[in-house]
Design a protein around this motif. Structure first.
Motif, PDB file in Angstrom:
ATOM      1  N   MET A  17     -29.461 -14.192  29.848  1.00  0.00           N
ATOM      2  CA  MET A  17     -30.375 -15.175  29.278  1.00  0.00           C
ATOM      3  C   MET A  17     -29.543 -16.311  28.685  1.00  0.00           C
ATOM      4  O   MET A  17     -29.009 -16.175  27.575  1.00  0.00           O
ATOM      5  CB  MET A  17     -31.228 -14.534  28.168  1.00  0.00           C
ATOM      6  CG  MET A  17     -32.031 -13.342  28.612  1.00  0.00           C
ATOM      7  SD  MET A  17     -33.069 -12.611  27.302  1.00  0.00           S
ATOM      8  CE  MET A  17     -31.877 -12.161  26.056  1.00  0.00           C
ATOM      9  N   PRO A  18     -29.369 -17.424  29.410  1.00  0.00           N
ATOM     10  CA  PRO A  18     -28.605 -18.535  28.844  1.00  0.00           C
ATOM     11  C   PRO A  18     -29.363 -19.172  27.685  1.00  0.00           C
ATOM     12  O   PRO A  18     -30.582 -19.327  27.741  1.00  0.00           O
ATOM     13  CB  PRO A  18     -28.462 -19.507  30.015  1.00  0.00           C
ATOM     14  CG  PRO A  18     -29.499 -19.122  30.995  1.00  0.00           C
ATOM     15  CD  PRO A  18     -29.871 -17.694  30.746  1.00  0.00           C
ATOM     16  N   MET A  19     -28.640 -19.482  26.621  1.00  0.00           N
ATOM     17  CA  MET A  19     -29.239 -20.106  25.436  1.00  0.00           C
ATOM     18  C   MET A  19     -28.230 -21.064  24.829  1.00  0.00           C
ATOM     19  O   MET A  19     -27.076 -20.689  24.629  1.00  0.00           O
ATOM     20  CB  MET A  19     -29.572 -19.044  24.380  1.00  0.00           C
ATOM     21  CG  MET A  19     -30.547 -18.006  24.801  1.00  0.00           C
ATOM     22  SD  MET A  19     -30.754 -16.829  23.443  1.00  0.00           S
ATOM     23  CE  MET A  19     -31.824 -15.649  24.219  1.00  0.00           C
ATOM     24  N   LYS A  20     -28.661 -22.264  24.526  1.00  0.00           N
ATOM     25  CA  LYS A  20     -27.753 -23.211  23.870  1.00  0.00           C
ATOM     26  C   LYS A  20     -27.351 -22.701  22.493  1.00  0.00           C
ATOM     27  O   LYS A  20     -26.224 -22.855  22.064  1.00  0.00           O
ATOM     28  CB  LYS A  20     -28.411 -24.587  23.747  1.00  0.00           C
ATOM     29  CG  LYS A  20     -28.532 -25.306  25.059  1.00  0.00           C
ATOM     30  CD  LYS A  20     -29.119 -26.685  24.877  1.00  0.00           C
ATOM     31  CE  LYS A  20     -29.240 -27.359  26.225  1.00  0.00           C
ATOM     32  NZ  LYS A  20     -29.854 -28.679  26.129  1.00  0.00           N
ATOM     33  N   HIS A  40     -37.553 -15.218  26.217  1.00  0.00           N
ATOM     34  CA  HIS A  40     -36.495 -14.973  27.205  1.00  0.00           C
ATOM     35  C   HIS A  40     -36.616 -13.567  27.804  1.00  0.00           C
ATOM     36  O   HIS A  40     -36.516 -13.394  29.020  1.00  0.00           O
ATOM     37  CB  HIS A  40     -35.113 -15.156  26.583  1.00  0.00           C
ATOM     38  CG  HIS A  40     -34.700 -16.583  26.439  1.00  0.00           C
ATOM     39  ND1 HIS A  40     -34.144 -17.310  27.465  1.00  0.00           N
ATOM     40  CD2 HIS A  40     -34.755 -17.433  25.382  1.00  0.00           C
ATOM     41  CE1 HIS A  40     -33.884 -18.535  27.055  1.00  0.00           C
ATOM     42  NE2 HIS A  40     -34.242 -18.636  25.791  1.00  0.00           N
ATOM     43  N   VAL A  80     -27.603 -19.168  20.400  1.00  0.00           N
ATOM     44  CA  VAL A  80     -27.934 -17.749  20.362  1.00  0.00           C
ATOM     45  C   VAL A  80     -28.489 -17.428  18.971  1.00  0.00           C
ATOM     46  O   VAL A  80     -27.909 -17.830  17.962  1.00  0.00           O
ATOM     47  CB  VAL A  80     -26.672 -16.895  20.640  1.00  0.00           C
ATOM     48  CG1 VAL A  80     -26.973 -15.423  20.541  1.00  0.00           C
ATOM     49  CG2 VAL A  80     -26.105 -17.239  22.004  1.00  0.00           C
ATOM     50  N   GLY A 136     -25.234 -17.343  25.557  1.00  0.00           N
ATOM     51  CA  GLY A 136     -26.445 -16.603  25.863  1.00  0.00           C
ATOM     52  C   GLY A 136     -26.254 -15.126  25.599  1.00  0.00           C
ATOM     53  O   GLY A 136     -25.329 -14.728  24.873  1.00  0.00           O
ATOM     54  N   TRP A 191     -23.049 -10.669  23.589  1.00  0.00           N
ATOM     55  CA  TRP A 191     -23.524 -11.852  22.887  1.00  0.00           C
ATOM     56  C   TRP A 191     -22.483 -12.949  23.098  1.00  0.00           C
ATOM     57  O   TRP A 191     -21.335 -12.795  22.687  1.00  0.00           O
ATOM     58  CB  TRP A 191     -23.685 -11.548  21.402  1.00  0.00           C
ATOM     59  CG  TRP A 191     -24.745 -10.531  21.123  1.00  0.00           C
ATOM     60  CD1 TRP A 191     -24.622  -9.169  21.185  1.00  0.00           C
ATOM     61  CD2 TRP A 191     -26.094 -10.792  20.763  1.00  0.00           C
ATOM     62  NE1 TRP A 191     -25.817  -8.585  20.881  1.00  0.00           N
ATOM     63  CE2 TRP A 191     -26.739  -9.549  20.605  1.00  0.00           C
ATOM     64  CE3 TRP A 191     -26.818 -11.963  20.545  1.00  0.00           C
ATOM     65  CZ2 TRP A 191     -28.078  -9.446  20.251  1.00  0.00           C
ATOM     66  CZ3 TRP A 191     -28.154 -11.853  20.183  1.00  0.00           C
ATOM     67  CH2 TRP A 191     -28.770 -10.611  20.046  1.00  0.00           C
TER      68      TRP A 191
END
Length: 131
Positions: A6-9, A46, A11, A123, A66
């Motif tokens: 799950m890519p996230m700018k 997500h 976390v 992410g 993480w």
């Protein structure tokens, strides 16, 4: 087996331990502050995209990586040895996974491998295996 990233700018770093308590009509009432609600919503959105077709009903191993946004002094792939603690991160994540329907109960997670890194692509990587 279930495996996804799950890519996230950004976390989510707020932990499940940040729940608050207030007193209403002489009784304690627990609530989630706005930042915890936002983190829960982000994780649920997500995670909801990767729910397995059927819930896990037996023991599972949960791998979690993480991946936090790089800093000026960090290197891609370097372990992150600063806060938040992995156990605090995992609690909210596993609660959200339970709410999404990944398993019957998060007590089925009998083995966990959790790591924190600095990364060019932040992410959360998740892998679930039946054991």
């Amino acid at each position: 087996m279930t495996e996804f990233f799950m890519p996230m700018k950004k976390v989510p770093t707020v932990t499940h331990q940040t729940k608050q308590v207030t007193v209403r009509n002489g009784k304690p009432v627990f609530y989630e502050p706005a930042d915890l609600q936002a983190a829960r919503s982000k994780l649920m959105a997500h995670l909801g995209q990767h729910v397995p077709e059927s819930k896990y009903t037996g023991p599972v191993r949960l791998y979690t990586k993480w991946l936090f946004p790089m800093t000026k002094t960090s290197k891609n792939g370097q372990y992150k040895h600063t806060r938040p603690d992995t156990d605090n991160l995992q609690k909210l994540l596993k609660d959200c996974m339970s709410d999404c329907g990944y398993w019957k109960d998060d007590a089925l997670v009998v083995s966990e491998i959790v790591e924190k890194f600095w990364a060019d692509l932040p992410g959360i990587y998740i892998k679930i295996e039946e054991v």
